[in-house]
Design a protein around this motif. Structure first.
Motif, PDB file in Angstrom:
ATOM      1  N   LYS A 145      51.488  42.242  36.426  1.00 15.46           N
ATOM      2  CA  LYS A 145      51.678  40.817  35.817  1.00 15.46           C
ATOM      3  C   LYS A 145      50.568  39.904  36.406  1.00 15.46           C
ATOM      4  CE  LYS A 145      56.586  41.737  34.914  1.00 15.46           C
ATOM      5  NZ  LYS A 145      57.771  41.467  35.212  1.00 15.46           N
ATOM      6  N   LYS A 146      49.722  40.330  37.125  1.00 16.89           N
ATOM      7  CA  LYS A 146      48.700  39.323  37.594  1.00 16.89           C
ATOM      8  C   LYS A 146      49.126  38.322  38.633  1.00 16.89           C
ATOM      9  CE  LYS A 146      45.242  41.537  35.333  1.00 16.89           C
ATOM     10  NZ  LYS A 146      46.385  42.387  34.381  1.00 16.89           N
ATOM     11  N   LEU A 147      50.337  38.615  39.231  1.00 21.46           N
ATOM     12  CA  LEU A 147      51.085  37.730  40.052  1.00 21.46           C
ATOM     13  C   LEU A 147      50.153  37.444  41.321  1.00 21.46           C
ATOM     14  CD1 LEU A 147      53.318  35.971  40.851  1.00 21.46           C
ATOM     15  CD2 LEU A 147      54.635  37.990  41.831  1.00 21.46           C
ATOM     16  N   LEU A 148      49.608  38.656  41.703  1.00 20.82           N
ATOM     17  CA  LEU A 148      48.898  38.466  43.046  1.00 20.82           C
ATOM     18  C   LEU A 148      47.533  37.993  43.024  1.00 20.82           C
ATOM     19  CD1 LEU A 148      50.185  41.700  44.795  1.00 20.82           C
ATOM     20  CD2 LEU A 148      51.107  39.501  45.050  1.00 20.82           C
ATOM     21  N   LYS A 149      47.055  37.030  43.819  1.00 24.11           N
ATOM     22  CA  LYS A 149      45.570  36.339  43.463  1.00 24.11           C
ATOM     23  C   LYS A 149      44.674  36.775  44.563  1.00 24.11           C
ATOM     24  CE  LYS A 149      46.901  34.583  39.487  1.00 24.11           C
ATOM     25  NZ  LYS A 149      46.348  35.066  38.266  1.00 24.11           N
ATOM     26  N   HIS A 150      43.508  36.779  44.533  1.00 17.33           N
ATOM     27  CA  HIS A 150      42.390  36.919  45.567  1.00 17.33           C
ATOM     28  C   HIS A 150      42.641  35.770  46.501  1.00 17.33           C
ATOM     29  CE1 HIS A 150      38.760  38.176  47.533  1.00 17.33           C
ATOM     30  NE2 HIS A 150      38.345  36.888  47.484  1.00 17.33           N
TER      31      HIS A 150
ATOM     32  N   SER B 139      37.123  37.847  39.613  1.00 20.81           N
ATOM     33  CA  SER B 139      38.125  38.792  40.420  1.00 20.81           C
ATOM     34  C   SER B 139      38.811  39.648  39.145  1.00 20.81           C
ATOM     35  CB  SER B 139      39.136  37.928  41.144  1.00 20.81           C
ATOM     36  OG  SER B 139      39.693  37.064  40.423  1.00 20.81           O
ATOM     37  N   ASN B 140      38.827  41.033  39.789  1.00 18.52           N
ATOM     38  CA  ASN B 140      39.559  41.885  39.017  1.00 18.52           C
ATOM     39  C   ASN B 140      40.849  42.224  39.709  1.00 18.52           C
ATOM     40  OD1 ASN B 140      40.558  44.254  37.715  1.00 18.52           O
ATOM     41  ND2 ASN B 140      38.832  45.513  38.035  1.00 18.52           N
ATOM     42  N   ILE B 141      41.933  41.600  39.465  1.00 18.90           N
ATOM     43  CA  ILE B 141      43.085  41.914  39.827  1.00 18.90           C
ATOM     44  C   ILE B 141      44.361  42.705  39.247  1.00 18.90           C
ATOM     45  CG2 ILE B 141      43.074  39.630  41.331  1.00 18.90           C
ATOM     46  CD1 ILE B 141      44.614  38.354  39.087  1.00 18.90           C
ATOM     47  N   ASN B 142      43.747  43.600  38.545  1.00 24.01           N
ATOM     48  CA  ASN B 142      44.621  44.608  37.955  1.00 24.01           C
ATOM     49  C   ASN B 142      45.270  45.543  39.171  1.00 24.01           C
ATOM     50  OD1 ASN B 142      43.990  44.330  35.406  1.00 24.01           O
ATOM     51  ND2 ASN B 142      41.954  45.661  35.448  1.00 24.01           N
ATOM     52  N   GLU B 143      44.552  45.760  40.346  1.00 21.99           N
ATOM     53  CA  GLU B 143      45.417  46.217  41.682  1.00 21.99           C
ATOM     54  C   GLU B 143      44.616  45.075  42.639  1.00 21.99           C
ATOM     55  OE1 GLU B 143      46.253  51.068  41.540  1.00 21.99           O
ATOM     56  OE2 GLU B 143      44.089  50.273  41.660  1.00 21.99           O
ATOM     57  N   VAL B 144      45.272  45.175  43.806  1.00 24.81           N
ATOM     58  CA  VAL B 144      44.661  44.224  44.911  1.00 24.81           C
ATOM     59  C   VAL B 144      44.808  45.021  46.246  1.00 24.81           C
ATOM     60  CG1 VAL B 144      45.776  42.076  43.771  1.00 24.81           C
ATOM     61  CG2 VAL B 144      47.250  43.504  45.222  1.00 24.81           C
ATOM     62  N   LEU B 145      43.991  44.784  47.212  1.00 23.98           N
ATOM     63  CA  LEU B 145      44.022  45.412  48.498  1.00 23.98           C
ATOM     64  C   LEU B 145      44.375  44.437  49.395  1.00 23.98           C
ATOM     65  CD1 LEU B 145      40.266  46.791  48.067  1.00 23.98           C
ATOM     66  CD2 LEU B 145      42.306  47.735  47.462  1.00 23.98           C
ATOM     67  N   THR B 146      45.334  44.716  50.385  1.00 20.69           N
ATOM     68  CA  THR B 146      45.904  43.927  51.347  1.00 20.69           C
ATOM     69  C   THR B 146      45.240  44.649  52.717  1.00 20.69           C
ATOM     70  OG1 THR B 146      47.765  45.362  51.500  1.00 20.69           O
ATOM     71  CG2 THR B 146      47.963  43.543  50.202  1.00 20.69           C
TER      72      THR B 146
ATOM     73  N   LYS C 270      40.581  32.082  32.817  1.00 19.06           N
ATOM     74  CA  LYS C 270      40.733  32.760  31.682  1.00 19.06           C
ATOM     75  C   LYS C 270      40.096  34.361  31.947  1.00 19.06           C
ATOM     76  CE  LYS C 270      42.353  29.672  29.232  1.00 19.06           C
ATOM     77  NZ  LYS C 270      43.593  29.620  28.605  1.00 19.06           N
ATOM     78  N   SER C 271      40.612  35.213  31.249  1.00 20.00           N
ATOM     79  CA  SER C 271      40.252  36.783  31.311  1.00 20.00           C
ATOM     80  C   SER C 271      38.818  36.974  30.539  1.00 20.00           C
ATOM     81  CB  SER C 271      41.143  37.473  30.934  1.00 20.00           C
ATOM     82  OG  SER C 271      42.476  37.511  31.740  1.00 20.00           O
ATOM     83  N   VAL C 272      37.820  37.771  31.211  1.00 21.74           N
ATOM     84  CA  VAL C 272      36.930  38.059  30.299  1.00 21.74           C
ATOM     85  C   VAL C 272      36.592  39.328  30.498  1.00 21.74           C
ATOM     86  CG1 VAL C 272      35.671  35.766  30.907  1.00 21.74           C
ATOM     87  CG2 VAL C 272      35.383  37.882  32.728  1.00 21.74           C
ATOM     88  N   LYS C 273      36.023  40.102  29.635  1.00 26.17           N
ATOM     89  CA  LYS C 273      35.517  41.493  29.750  1.00 26.17           C
ATOM     90  C   LYS C 273      34.084  41.714  30.092  1.00 26.17           C
ATOM     91  CE  LYS C 273      39.256  43.054  27.540  1.00 26.17           C
ATOM     92  NZ  LYS C 273      40.351  43.873  28.443  1.00 26.17           N
ATOM     93  N   LYS C 274      33.759  42.915  30.751  1.00 23.15           N
ATOM     94  CA  LYS C 274      32.656  43.126  31.237  1.00 23.15           C
ATOM     95  C   LYS C 274      31.484  42.841  29.964  1.00 23.15           C
ATOM     96  CE  LYS C 274      29.641  46.678  33.047  1.00 23.15           C
ATOM     97  NZ  LYS C 274      29.515  48.268  33.641  1.00 23.15           N
ATOM     98  N   GLY C 275      30.123  42.145  30.245  1.00 21.76           N
ATOM     99  CA  GLY C 275      29.229  42.072  29.213  1.00 21.76           C
ATOM    100  C   GLY C 275      29.601  40.407  28.378  1.00 21.76           C
TER     101      GLY C 275
END
Length: 380
Positions: free
Chosen positions: A279-284, A203-210, A83-88
């Motif tokens: 779309k949150k397709l990529l995961k850590h 994990s914040n996956i709005n953007e991912v690093l490869t 599930k998604s959560v917000k800071k705090g």
């Protein structure tokens, strides 16, 4: 009579010349007929791009493991896995009675230290008056002053213990450190949690690093002296990602940084590319392949099967005047799966593309010219 006498001689010479000419033509024709018929292609310059693939690891832009800071029983779980959560946002709550009691004891101890410090202060003032009147010695004042300083230090210690107790109580209520997605939660309500226990990860996956590694040779070919600056977005406007199932990820990315040192064991250097992940397709922790593209302008391609090697030099058979095959060297500046990218040859040159093993320099051939569209050029 003289002219008539020479006529048979002239006729004999003419017939003889014709005989030798016909014989020469016959030998030439037989030589041409016996020459091998081989395919020949005309080289052309073209602009194209070569994709290069690199195995990569995918990481979230932010990834944090959530560990318990204190011991206690797990009393509440406010989120679910995935599930998604917000800071705090609250995530977990551990039993807090022991820590509340610790705060109560720390507060009581602090008040006690404050009271003792006040008493020591009064003692110092009283003894000071007596010293001024020469009733007692100054030594007793020094002792009383030292005891007052000790009581002040005890107050600071008591405040520190109280602050630490409050911090520990705060650790029983665990919140999300940033916006993200909850990973697996291995413990259930009622579990005894020790300090340091891994509760979950966010994990914040709005953007991912490869992350992918490039050999030193490939690095130099890619850079051409241009990767030393920080403007990687301009150098590599787009890199692409191939997912584990072989499909192409729809969002392009870009190389944003390169490590400062080569790995001495592997001789490679790590690149980092960033991809949007709306779309949150990529995961850590997932994997894939980075596709980087190298562009060539007005390049000449030579099929690898038409080249041969002599003493570490590459050659092709160039079709020269009179349909003679001439061994001609060239330099390789790159390659595709089936072709060399070359210098030393030019557009319009005609090269033999088959039967290389049966040819020798200066050998006559019968060329069979291939149409440009039938010449194999691999630009996958």
């Amino acid at each position: 009579m003289f002219l008539k006498a020479r006529t048979p001689i002239v006729m004999t010479i003419i017939v003889t010349c014709n005989f030798f000419t016909n014989c020469s033509d016959s030998r030439a024709n037989r030589k041409i007929a016996s020459a091998p018929e081989l395919s020949v292609m005309t080289l052309k310059a073209s602009n194209f791009t070569i994709p290069k693939e690199y195995i990569c690891e995918i990481s979230a832009e932010q990834y944090v493991e959530i560990h318990a800071r204190v011991q206690g029983y797990l009393e509440d779980i406010y989120v679910d896995e995935g599930k998604s959560v917000k800071k705090g946002d609250p995530l977990f709550r551990l039993s807090s009675n022991d820590y509340k009691e610790a705060i109560t004891r720390a507060e009581a101890n602090l008040q006690k230290m404050i009271a003792e410090a006040k008493a020591k202060k009064f003692d110092v003032e009283r003894i000071k008056l007596m010293v001024d009147k020469d009733v007692i010695s100054k030594t007793q004042l020094d002792v009383a002053s030292a005891q007052q300083e000790a009581s002040e230090s005890a107050i600071k210690e008591a405040r520190s213990i109280l602050d630490n107790a409050k911090i520990n109580l705060g650790y029983t209520y665990i919140r999300a450190p940033f916006d993200g997605i909850i990973d697996r939660i291995p413990y259930k309500i009622g579990s005894l949690i020790n300090s340091g226990t891994l509760l979950t990860s966010v994990s914040n996956i709005n953007e991912v690093l490869t992350y992918f590694k490039v050999s030193e040779t490939e690095y130099l070919k890619l850079s051409n002296g241009e990767l030393v600056d920080s403007n990687f977005k301009e150098k590599f406007r787009q890199v692409h990602l191939i997912l584990a199932d072989g499909t192409k990820y729809p969002e392009p990315g870009y190389v944003e940084t390169i490590e400062g040192d080569f790995d001495r064991e592997t001789g490679s250097i790590a690149f980092r590319a960033r991809f949007p992940n709306p779309k949150k397709l990529l995961k850590h922790g997932s994997s894939g392949k980075i596709v980087m593209e190298k562009s060539w302008d007005n390049a000449i391609l030579v099929p690898q099967e038409s080249a041969f090697n002599i003493q570490d030099k590459n050659y092709v058979y160039l079709l020269a005047k009179g349909n003679v095959a001439r061994a001609t060297p060239f330099e390789t500046v790159g390659r595709t799966d089936k072709d060399f990218i070359v210098t030393g040859l030019k557009p319009g040159d005609k090269i033999v593309v088959e039967g290389i093993s049966q040819l020798r320099d200066g050998m006559l051939i019968r060329p069979r010219f291939l149409k440009s569209e039938s010449a194999r050029v691999s630009l996958r």
